[in-house]
Design an enzyme around this catalytic site. Sequence first.
Site, short mmCIF file in Angstrom:
data_model
loop_
_atom_site.label_atom_id
_atom_site.label_comp_id
_atom_site.label_asym_id
_atom_site.label_seq_id
_atom_site.Cartn_x
_atom_site.Cartn_y
_atom_site.Cartn_z
N ASN A 4 71.43 41.15 116.36
CA ASN A 4 70.40 41.46 117.59
C ASN A 4 70.52 42.91 118.27
OD1 ASN A 4 68.22 41.36 119.46
ND2 ASN A 4 69.07 39.45 120.41
N ARG B 118 67.39 40.31 114.05
CA ARG B 118 66.32 39.79 114.76
C ARG B 118 65.39 40.94 115.30
NH1 ARG B 118 65.77 39.50 121.27
NH2 ARG B 118 63.80 38.43 121.42
N HIS C 152 59.76 34.99 121.08
CA HIS C 152 60.70 33.86 120.88
C HIS C 152 60.37 32.89 119.67
CE1 HIS C 152 61.11 33.57 125.72
NE2 HIS C 152 62.31 34.25 124.86
N ARG D 23 60.22 38.57 135.39
CA ARG D 23 58.71 38.66 135.02
C ARG D 23 57.69 37.99 135.72
NH1 ARG D 23 59.84 38.34 128.55
NH2 ARG D 23 62.14 38.49 128.99
N GLU E 212 69.06 30.40 117.84
CA GLU E 212 68.18 31.39 117.16
C GLU E 212 68.93 32.18 115.97
OE1 GLU E 212 67.32 32.40 121.12
OE2 GLU E 212 65.61 33.51 120.48
#
Length: 404
Positions: free
Chosen positions: A22, A96, A185, A245, A390
């Site tokens: 990633n 990813r 996601h 956020r 993940e």
Amino acid sequence: MQGMHKILSKGTAMQNPILVLNCGSSSIKYALLSNDSSERVAGLAENLGLDTARIKHTDLNGEKVEISLAGANHQWALQKILGLLAAYKPVAVGHRVVHGGREFSHAEKVNDHVLAEVKRLKVLAPLHNPAHALGIEAVEKIYPDLPQVVVFDTAFHQTMPAKAYRYAIPKDLYNEHYIRRYGFHGSSHAYVSHRADSLAPHHQANGWITVHLGNGCSLTAVYDGKSLDTSMGLTPLEGVVMGTRSGDVDPSLHIHLHRILGYSLDQIDTILNKQSGLLGISGISSDMRTVEQAANEGNEDAKLAIEIFCYKAARYIASLSCALPTFTGLVFTGGIGENSASIRQKILQNLPHFGIKANLDKNAELSRGVEGSFHQADSLLQLWVIPTDEEYQIAKETKEVLGL
Ligand code: AMP
């Protein structure tokens, strides 16, 4: 499942391991997974480009080591990472990739066209896609024959119908500029919904709302293994309240802030992405543990931050239920969803109309990587906590694409 993987001990052979990468703008998270994913070696290169660049690696004995790499760029760091893992001979790399645009509805083997598309899609993910491309190119330079696969965060949501992914704006903006909802996601929502399908007592088509609550937060309506709607949109800013956020705000906020305070678009972007959410409301932290602690000590702003966070998540659960032909239950995941029984409980308290009956003792037992359900026998919805994985999902899709 997460947290239960065996750390490799000296001399352990790994059969056909997959390296999952990633690559961020200044970091590379990596994990090498054995063929059945039961064993893994993992680490993080961070502060790339700075004097403080370093790799935090779990060595062969399960011990953590820190390696200073002052000034290292992506390629240098990857060279070091691949060197640390060379003894295991990875057979492929799965990357990813945050944005796959409209083009990619599943993982793809990297070739010139795919790499060019990953780069082109920086228009939709300016911070992420260029860093992913750097990672792909760096691996290619070091090991030109190692097959690489890109697994897109957006791909799982490509099954959404137009009524879910289109915005009510002029159609040319969609046709010519790809302005639509994409969702993110994807690997996490795919993993926990598939896992819930395998754990749920009946094996008919299930309708889940997967509730991923971490630093970033998103919810997805998944029916029969397919995403039908999700809370994030064109960018990962849309949706529920997150660590820093804002989630949804009135789209006129930008023009209003510009008019009354003279803020530039970049300033407003920074406010909504980096200074809002739990951090913005509490004024204390973006980290839920810190916010919960402050709330427990009586801080009113922290209490309000938690109240808004839980209320917005519940509102999204209610609205996403519209996407599901049948509603089987909720699956909580992510750092907050997996660990905070009190946040799960507060979200459920905001959902009085769904016949949900939680077993609070069971809820309290589910944290730190423990997987399980916490609904009562007569609850109309099942309630699950499933630690996300993940890396497992990316390794799995990488193997599928390559036929390994
Ligand atoms: P993630 O991005 O999935 O790593 O999740 C990070 C978030 O999970 C942060 O807000 C953490 O405070 C939160 N988190 C981790 N452990 C706990 C816990 N035991 N209770 C509440 N929040 C937690």
